[in-house]
Design an enzyme around this catalytic site. Structure first.
Site, PDB file in Angstrom:
ATOM      1  N   ASN A 156       0.800  -1.222   0.000  1.00  0.00           N
ATOM      2  CA  ASN A 156       0.000   0.000   0.000  1.00  0.00           C
ATOM      3  C   ASN A 156       0.835   1.276   0.000  1.00  0.00           C
ATOM      4  O   ASN A 156       0.374   2.315  -0.437  1.00  0.00           O
ATOM      5  CB  ASN A 156      -0.950   0.012   1.205  1.00  0.00           C
ATOM      6  CG  ASN A 156      -0.267  -0.412   2.492  1.00  0.00           C
ATOM      7  OD1 ASN A 156       0.280  -1.514   2.586  1.00  0.00           O
ATOM      8  ND2 ASN A 156      -0.294   0.447   3.489  1.00  0.00           N
ATOM      9  N   CYS A 328      -2.895   4.586   8.054  1.00  0.00           N
ATOM     10  CA  CYS A 328      -2.894   4.009   9.409  1.00  0.00           C
ATOM     11  C   CYS A 328      -1.749   4.542  10.244  1.00  0.00           C
ATOM     12  O   CYS A 328      -1.734   4.388  11.451  1.00  0.00           O
ATOM     13  CB  CYS A 328      -2.796   2.496   9.336  1.00  0.00           C
ATOM     14  SG  CYS A 328      -4.098   1.825   8.351  1.00  0.00           S
TER      15      CYS A 328
END
Ligand code: PLP
Length: 392
Positions: A156, A328
């Protein structure tokens, strides 16, 4: 100031018009849409919609719909595969080991860390300077007690594609099940259809679907205990009343992704143009993972001597949304575990920003984003204190 330009699709995507339309239509059904487990007509209608959605999402990965279980998102699906597998194995044989990689999403790394604290052995295979896992290292890490191999299909942060097919052959040859986190890969069609895996993670909000729904695909014989306990929904594999309206949105987004066959080439060309322009603006900058096969939409760019948070904020003020790396990790001062595994020095990590394009990104947006970047970097040039003596 430009209109807002959103280049943070790896964090989440805007809702695709098809998904919005599908969900609005289902919402408008009102009380004719019941609980899929109810025997009346409204329940039956919900059951039909849910099973249609299952077929559509499974078709996107070319795997049988019977193996697809809807979850609350990619995080739950990863937890289900890893912790669910471990619990099953503890019941039948006892604790063992799991082979994973150092660059997985926290949704994989954290359940692995939990198991480690309980006495499981977790082997985290490293990556080369391009961010690619070496299948040979995965093979070497496997042991007689290995209960699962879990390696992501595409990272990611960097977009680097992992050698899943090769790792799959290694897993098969040893009789070890393979779980693949395909959250970032599936929206771009970079996985082989019908890929030979035992478990595969998907998330709707990375492909134009709504947040709060994902899926885990599991082979029939993948030994795995359900994590969420309660009713017998999802054939006993995941309890809880199914999110039918979100599933309809997920399915519509999956159908739109499957139908847009030119998406990867179109966005890949724009991404390459973006990289050329960014490097022209900041010639000392470097694309992480540039030597490896990558997702067509992702650029991880290190601009030596700059501060990633200052760049993200300055770009935002100019109407362009980019990211320091993974959503995150935003707000944490921890350096990226992905770039650490690739061997980047800490000052380089703090100078890295991620650009991730989506199917609606256009050439004019890339031009405007580059214009904003040039202005930001001009400012950064004046104020930056190059940590390693390099020009910006
Ligand atoms: N796996 C990867 C590779 C991701 O990028 C993400 C989200 O960023 C997840 C899992 C978690 O998915 P979700 O946000 O649906 O819980």
């Amino acid at each position: 100031m430009h209109a807002r330009i959103y280049l943070d699709h790896n964090a989440t995507t805007p809702l695709a018009p098809q998904a919005r339309e599908a969900m609005r239509a289902r919402l408008d059904e009102g009380d004719s849409l019941g609980n899929p487990s109810s025997p009346h007509r409204a329940g039956h209608r919900a059951r039909i919609l849910l099973e249609e959605a299952r077929e559509e999402v499974a078709a996107l990965i070319g795997l049988p719909a019977s193996g697809l279980v809807f979850t609350s998102g990619g995080t739950e699906a990863d937890n289900q595969a890893i912790v669910g597998r471990a619990r099953w194995r503890e019941r039948s044989i006892g604790r063992g080991s799991i082979v994973t990689s150092a660059i997985e999403h926290p949704a994989v790394l954290e359940p692995c860390a939990l198991l480690e604290s309980e006495g499981w052995r977790i082997v985290r295979v490293g990556v080369d300077g391009s961010g690619r896992v070496d299948p040979g290292a995965v093979a070497a890490a496997c042991a007689a007690d290995t209960a699962l191999i879990s390696v992501m299909a595409a990272n990611n942060e960097t977009g680097v594609l992992q050698p899943i097919a090769e790792i799959g052959r290694i897993a098969r040859a040893r009789g070890i099940p393979l779980h693949v986190d395909a959250v970032q890969a599936v929206p771009w069609g970079v996985l082989d259809a019908g890929i030979d895996v035992d478990a595969l993670t998907l998330s709707a909000h990375k492909m134009g679907g709504p947040p709060g729904i994902g899926a885990i695909w599991m082979r029939e014989d993948f030994g795995c205990e359900p994590l969420i306990r309660g009713g017998r929904q999802e054939r006993g594999r995941r309890a809880g009343t199914e999110a039918v309206i979100a599933a309809a949105g997920f399915a519509a987004a999956a159908r739109a992704a499957a139908g847009d066959t030119g998406r990867a080439a179109r966005i890949g060309a724009l991404r390459d143009r973006l990289e050329r322009e960014l490097i022209a603006i900041a010639p000392s900058s470097r694309v992480n993972g540039a030597d490896a096969a990558r997702l067509p939409n992702t650029t991880s760019l290190t601009i030596p001597g700059t501060d990633q948070e200052a760049i993200v904020i300055a770009m935002d003020l100019r109407g362009v949304a980019i990211s320091t790396g993974s959503a995150c990790s935003t707000g944490s001062s921890r350096p990226s575990h992905v770039l650490t595994a690739m061997g980047l020095a800490p000052d380089r990590m703090r100078s890295t920003v991620r650009w991730s394009l989506g199917p609606e990104t256009g050439a004019e947006m890339i031009d405007a984003a580059c214009e904003a970047f040039a202005a930001v970097i001009g400012g950064a040039r004046a104020t930056a204190v190059p940590a390693s003596g390099e020009a910006v």
